[in-house]
Each structure stands twice: as structure tokens, then as C-alpha cells.
Design an enzyme around this catalytic site. Structure first.
Site, short mmCIF file in Angstrom:
data_model
loop_
_atom_site.label_atom_id
_atom_site.label_comp_id
_atom_site.label_asym_id
_atom_site.label_seq_id
_atom_site.Cartn_x
_atom_site.Cartn_y
_atom_site.Cartn_z
N ASP A 61 25.46 42.86 42.46
CA ASP A 61 26.42 41.98 43.19
C ASP A 61 26.38 42.39 44.93
OD1 ASP A 61 28.30 40.39 43.91
OD2 ASP A 61 30.14 41.50 42.82
N ASN A 103 37.91 48.41 40.76
CA ASN A 103 38.46 47.87 39.82
C ASN A 103 37.23 47.86 38.56
OD1 ASN A 103 39.87 45.59 38.31
ND2 ASN A 103 37.76 44.54 38.39
N HIS A 104 36.08 47.91 39.18
CA HIS A 104 35.01 48.30 38.05
C HIS A 104 33.98 49.32 38.54
CE1 HIS A 104 34.56 44.57 40.45
NE2 HIS A 104 33.41 45.36 40.78
N ARG A 199 39.24 48.76 52.76
CA ARG A 199 39.30 47.51 52.17
C ARG A 199 39.29 47.70 50.82
NH1 ARG A 199 36.18 43.69 48.97
NH2 ARG A 199 36.64 41.65 49.53
N ASP A 201 39.05 46.47 47.27
CA ASP A 201 38.48 45.08 46.32
C ASP A 201 39.49 44.77 45.14
OD1 ASP A 201 36.25 43.40 46.24
OD2 ASP A 201 35.82 44.63 44.28
N GLU A 243 42.46 43.34 49.39
CA GLU A 243 42.01 41.75 48.96
C GLU A 243 42.70 41.44 47.98
OE1 GLU A 243 38.15 39.52 47.35
OE2 GLU A 243 38.78 41.34 46.48
N HIS A 309 32.32 37.37 53.29
CA HIS A 309 31.10 37.24 52.61
C HIS A 309 31.16 36.49 51.39
CE1 HIS A 309 33.81 40.26 50.86
NE2 HIS A 309 32.99 40.31 49.85
C1 GLC Z 1 35.40 40.82 45.52
C2 GLC Z 1 34.32 40.84 46.64
C3 GLC Z 1 33.21 40.27 45.91
C4 GLC Z 1 32.63 40.79 44.68
C5 GLC Z 1 33.82 41.03 43.78
C6 GLC Z 1 33.57 41.88 42.62
O1 GLC Z 1 36.02 39.82 45.26
O2 GLC Z 1 34.81 40.25 47.64
O3 GLC Z 1 32.01 39.91 46.69
O4 GLC Z 1 31.60 40.08 43.98
O5 GLC Z 1 34.87 41.53 44.45
O6 GLC Z 1 33.58 43.43 43.16
#
Ligand code: GLC
Length: 554
Positions: A61, A103-104, A199, A201, A243, A309
Site C-alpha cells: 500500500d 493505526n496498523h 502527518r 495517518d 488526517e 495521493h
Molecule cells: C490513509 C492514507 C492512505 C492509506 C491508508 C492506510 O488513508 O492516506 O493512502 O492507504 O491510510 O494506511
């Protein structure tokens, strides 16, 4: 506790190391290449670079699946190269923000490998497990249409694990204090290597409760204070840019009533309504979202962007509004993504129409907040819809008309460079645009320069001026007895407009145009009357009494 509010008036430029500049010729962009391009960025006028994930990753990803938080992916260089880069940036007065994706992890992270192997491992509880498949396993996918479930069976652990995103991105159990401590350690590590912040996520998911029994996650906002405090203890002026695509009534929970949580958030609300305004020439929903996102602590700031992105997420618009944007900017199914957005770059969405592209950028640079530019947009780069999902808008930077746009000497670039057609590197590249005064690149450079000279936008209060014409957006900023008035005409046709600047005394009599010689003087009734061309924009500084005096002396 706050040392410096640099982010209130920064110009942020976002890029991915892997697609920016390849120095060693292996087809993948690297830190050494980026280091060589710092003078370009400095010349453009950006004051901060946001680096997308560059840590060790299987890259399923685009790096948002981290396998080691304390290292640079070998494809991009070494930690040594990273520090050379942050040092080079600092020498030029450019700050560095990096993505913090906690988050992961990747399913190839050592923590996850340990966790799945051994129920007794200390890492087991760093992830979210369930013996049975939870009833809501087919709900809450972030990538509908591509992602089938949020719970996947792991044959080694013999349990299901939770993943808000793709199945190779197991969610961390962020409520676990040990996980939280590790997140702080990660921040501390990169701060020590010279970054000015993160930033962050997917923040709503980081702070949301997780687990098989959780029907509706609730946000643990206190966590944000923990992150913020730690960061500022380590480095007083470091920030977190969140974000968080959330509704305006929760904004203050993210910022904190006294500004004790996130310093910055992306303004998704304004972003979506801005695209609606560009598509429909109707600024009323945009005005509503500007008002709804107005409340914020004095030290907080919005991050304003056009495209990023990811797909242009239109999930917060009404079905009707969303359809208007789809019809205008992404009519083919192939241009749309995840049932909610458009995956194209800005220039092709606006049919390469320079007037509209300038209008969109002028809006981004003058709406309340700090502008965040996406690499390549300063050249009007296009997209490659043959590439899957969001990759279409992640192609390499186009530097020159050499093979592969000068991005790499290799014949196998990590992603194909856009070639042929109006957006091909043969025509759309930095080297050519540098030589043309009127190029998009030089326009962007000039507009950034002017944006820096109008600190009222970042610091001041704003007011939307009353105008009868919904195609016109008129905003006044006031700061320390200075005022600027910014006008945009979102319609294709010229408009004659009459408006009151709304300042007491003589303050609004003369408006000095900051981008051309075309100033405006109020009529005898105190109102300004002017014609603004289709897709036109005006940046004025009000209170030009000095100017009047000078003129009468001359
Ligand atoms: C956020 C990022 C995205 C990514 C997702 C998982 O939404 O902007 O590009 O795929 O997190 O980390």
C-alpha cells in the site's frame, strides 16, 4: 508550552521519495536524489516537505504498510542518507514532516509475526483478535469494492484479526498502553533525526475503540493529548497534522478546546465543497463549510489541499452534489473509486484549462489555512488511468524531456512515467517550464511568494463578504490592522459585482491589487464595483489610503 507557530503560515509540499528522483539509477527514487532536488524546492518557495512513508515495507500500500518503524526502506537509502537530507533541508530553512502510520502495521512486521505465532507472546495483545468471525466482519471497509472484509482468519494464530484497511494491514491495538508507549518512541526517534513533526495517518481509527464486540467505535480523544504532549516535551515546535475526515462538529475534539491536542488537521469538509463549487459555480455550500470549520483554537491551523495521493473523497457531499462533481470531473466509471471519489490528478480533472487550474490554486492558497501542494501539480502533471486504484496519480516526477522524464536512468522505473499526449514528460516537465515566464511552474512560484507576503491569511480572522452572486466568493482577512480582500469568480463567464469591504472609516476605499496593476477605488456610495473575468481571481490589500495620497501628490 508552544514555542513557535511556524505551521500557521507554512507552504507544505508533499512527495514520495520513491517517485521523486532516482540518483543511483536503479529505477527507484531515493534520498540522495531528493537531496539534489532540495534547491528546486527551495526555489519554488516551499517551507516544509511532507514525506510519505519511506520506512521498511513490503510496499503493498505504497509504504502505508510499515514493517519496521525505525528504518529507511533500503530501496530509498539508509538512515544516514535520511539525516543528510534533513540536514540539507534545515540549511535551506525547510522543515520536514513525515507520515506516522500507526493505526496498523504490515502483516510482515516482526510484532505481527510474533503475535500470530504465540498466544503467550507479549505482542499478541498488540493486535485485535477474535476466535469467531464477528458478525460485523463485512462492515466498515475503507476500500469498498477492493477490500472484502475487516476480519480475516489467520491460519497460524487460528483466530480472526481485525484490519480496518487491507488484510495485509492488521490493526494495532492502540488502547494497549504498551502500543501507545511504542508510538511515542517512534515519534521520539524521528524527532531526534531532525523532523519537525508528523502527518498522522487515519487518526479517527487510531483513537477509535476496536474489537469484535465494538459496534460503533468511540473516540478516545485523550490519546491525542498524550501524543501532543510527548512531542512538545521533546521538541517544542514539532507538530502533528492529522488526517481525519470528520464532521465539523467534532473538529474541536481533535484540536482540543484549549488547543492541547492536534495542531493541524486537513480540512476535508472544505476540500469536498470546494470541488463542488468548482464543478457547479455555486459557492454557497463551500461558504457553509467555511463557516462550519471556522471555530478552532488560536494556535490551531487547517491544512488546505486540492488533490492528495488518495482519491478525491466526496463522501461528505449529498448524493446530488457528488453526482455534479462526478459529471464534471470524473464521468467515466474508471475515473471513480471506492464508490465515493475520483482518482484523477487535478489538471486532467479541469481539462487542462489553465484558467481553472489557476483559480483552483488561487483558492487553495487563500482559503483559511496552510496550503499543502502535491508534487507535480506545480507543473500541471496528469494521471495514468491504466494504473490500478490510486496509483494512477502517483507516477514519477517529470523533470525534463530526457528518457523517463529525467526521473531515472534505469529502463525500469518503479512506476511508468507519463509519456505522450498533453501531460507527457516530453512537454510537461520542470526543465521546459523553468524557461517560460508564463509556465505553471513560474506562476506557482510567484503565487507562493505572494502568499508568504500575505500573512493575514494564516494569522487573521476571516469574514465572508455578502454578495448576491453565488458564483463569487469574497473573503476578507483582518490581522493587526491590516486587511486583505480576496475574490474568486467560479463561473466561466465574466461577472459585474458590487460589494462593500465592510471596514470602518476609509479602510476599504482603495483596494490594491497584489498580482497586477488593476486596483479598485470605491464609488461615492463607498461600494466597489468591478468586472471580474470568467474564472478570475483578485488578491487585494485594503486600506490603501497611503496610495491615494501618493497619487494626489504625483
Ligand atoms: C490513509 C492514507 C492512505 C492509506 C491508508 C492506510 O488513508 O492516506 O493512502 O492507504 O491510510 O494506511
Amino acid at each position: 508550552m508552544i514555542n513557535d507557530l511556524w505551521y500557521k503560515n507554512a507552504i507544505i509540499y508533499c512527495l514520495h521519495v520513491g517517485t521523486y528522483m532516482d540518483a543511483n539509477g536503479d529505477g527507484v527514487g531515493d534520498f540522495q536524489g531528493l537531496l539534489r532536488r532540495l534547491d528546486y524546492l527551495h526555489g519554488l518557495g516551499v517551507t516544509a516537505i511532507w514525506l510519505m512513508p519511506f520506512q521498511t515495507s513490503p510496499n503493498r500500500d505504497d509504504g502505508y504498510d510499515v514493517a519496521d518503524y525505525y528504518n529507511v526502506d533500503p530501496r530509498y537509502g539508509t538512515l544516514g542518507d535520511f539525516v543528510e537530507f534533513t540536514h540539507g533541508a534545515r540549511q535551506r530553512g525547510i522543515r520536514v514532516l513525515i507520515d506516522l502510520v500507526v493505526n496498523h502495521t504490515s502483516n510482515e512486521h516482526a510484532w505481527f509475526k510474533e503475535a500470530r505465532k504465540d498466544p503467550q507472546s507479549k505482542y499478541r495483545d498488540w493486535y485485535i483478535w477474535s476466535k469467531k468471525k464477528p458478525p460485523n466482519a463485512n462492515k466498515g471497509m475503507v476500500f469498498p469494492g477492493v477490500q472484502k472484509t475487516t476480519w480475516t482468519y489467520d491460519s497460524v494464530a487460528k483466530e480472526y484479526y481485525f484490519h480496518r484497511f487491507y488484510d495485509f494491514q492488521p490493526d494495532l491495538n492502540t488502547s494497549n498502553p504498551l502500543v501507545q508507549a511504542e508510538i511515542l518512541k517512534i515519534m521520539g526517534f524521528w524527532i531526534q533525526l531532525g523532523v519537525s513533526g508528523f502527518r498522522m495517518d487515519a487518526v479517527p481509527f487510531v483513537i477509535g475503540t476496536k474489537g469484535a464486540k465494538v459496534k460503533t467505535p468511540h473516540e478516545q480523544y485523550d490519546m491525542l493529548r498524550t501524543f501532543r504532549e510527548f512531542l512538545q516535551w521533546r521538541e517544542g515546535d514539532a507538530i502533528i497534522l492529522a488526517e481525519a475526515n470528520v464532521l465539523p462538529d467534532t473538529d474541536m475534539h481533535y484540536f482540543g478546546d484549549d488547543g492541547e491536542r492536534m495542531q493541524m488537521m486537513f480540512n476535508f469538509q472544505v476540500n469536498q465543497h470546494l470541488f463542488y463549487a468548482l464543478a457547479s459555480s455555486d459557492t454557497r455550500p463551500l461558504i457553509k463549510s467555511l463557516r462550519a470549520t471556522k471555530p478552532r483554537p488560536a494556535t490551531a491551523q487547517w491544512g488546505l489541499f486540492l488533490r492528495n495521493h488518495d482519491e478525491l473523497d466526496l463522501g461528505r457531499l449529498t448524493d446530488k452534489e457528488r453526482q455534479v462533481v462526478f459529471d464534471a470531473f470524473g464521468p467515466d466509471k474508471d475515473m471513480q473509486l471506492y464508490d465515493r471519489g475520483i482518482r484523477r490528478r487535478l489538471a486532467p480533472m479541469l481539462a487542462g484549462d489553465r484558467r481553472r487550474i489557476e483559480l483552483a490554486y488561487s483558492l487553495m492558497f487563500t482559503l483559511p489555512g496552510t496550503p499543502v501542494i502535491r508534487y507535480g501539480d506545480e507543473l500541471g502533471m496528469g494521471d495514468d488511468l491504466k494504473l490500478p486504484e490510486r496509483n494512477c496519480a502517483r507516477t514519477p516526477m517529470q523533470w525534463s524531456n530526457e528518457p523517463h522524464g529525467g526521473f531515472t536512468k534505469s529502463d525500469k522505473p518503479i512506476m511508468p512515467v507519463i509519456s505522450h499526449g498533453p501531460y507527457g514528460y516530453e512537454h510537461t516537465n520542470a526543465a521546459i517550464q523553468r524557461r517560460h515566464d508564463e509556465s505553471m511552474l513560474n506562476w506557482t512560484e510567484r503565487v507562493i511568494r505572494m502568499r508568504k507576503e500575505v500573512p493575514e491569511i494564516g494569522w487573521g480572522d476571516f469574514e465572508i463578504l455578502r454578495l448576491r452572486d453565488p458564483a463569487i466568493l469574497a473573503i476578507r482577512y483582518d490581522w493587526r490592522n491590516n486587511s486583505v480582500v480576496i475574490l474568486h469568480n467560479l463561473d466561466a463567464n465574466a461577472r459585474e459585482i458590487t460589494f462593500d469591504v465592510g471596514l470602518e472609516n476609509e479602510g476599504g476605499r482603495v483596494l490594491i491589487n497584489l498580482l497586477s496593476e488593476d486596483h479598485s477605488e470605491a464609488q461615492s456610495n463607498g461600494k466597489h464595483k468591478l468586472v471580474i473575468e470568467g474564472y478570475g481571481y483578485r488578491w487585494y490589500r485594503a486600506g490603501g489610503l497611503d496610495y491615494l495620497l501618493r497619487r494626489s501628490e504625483a
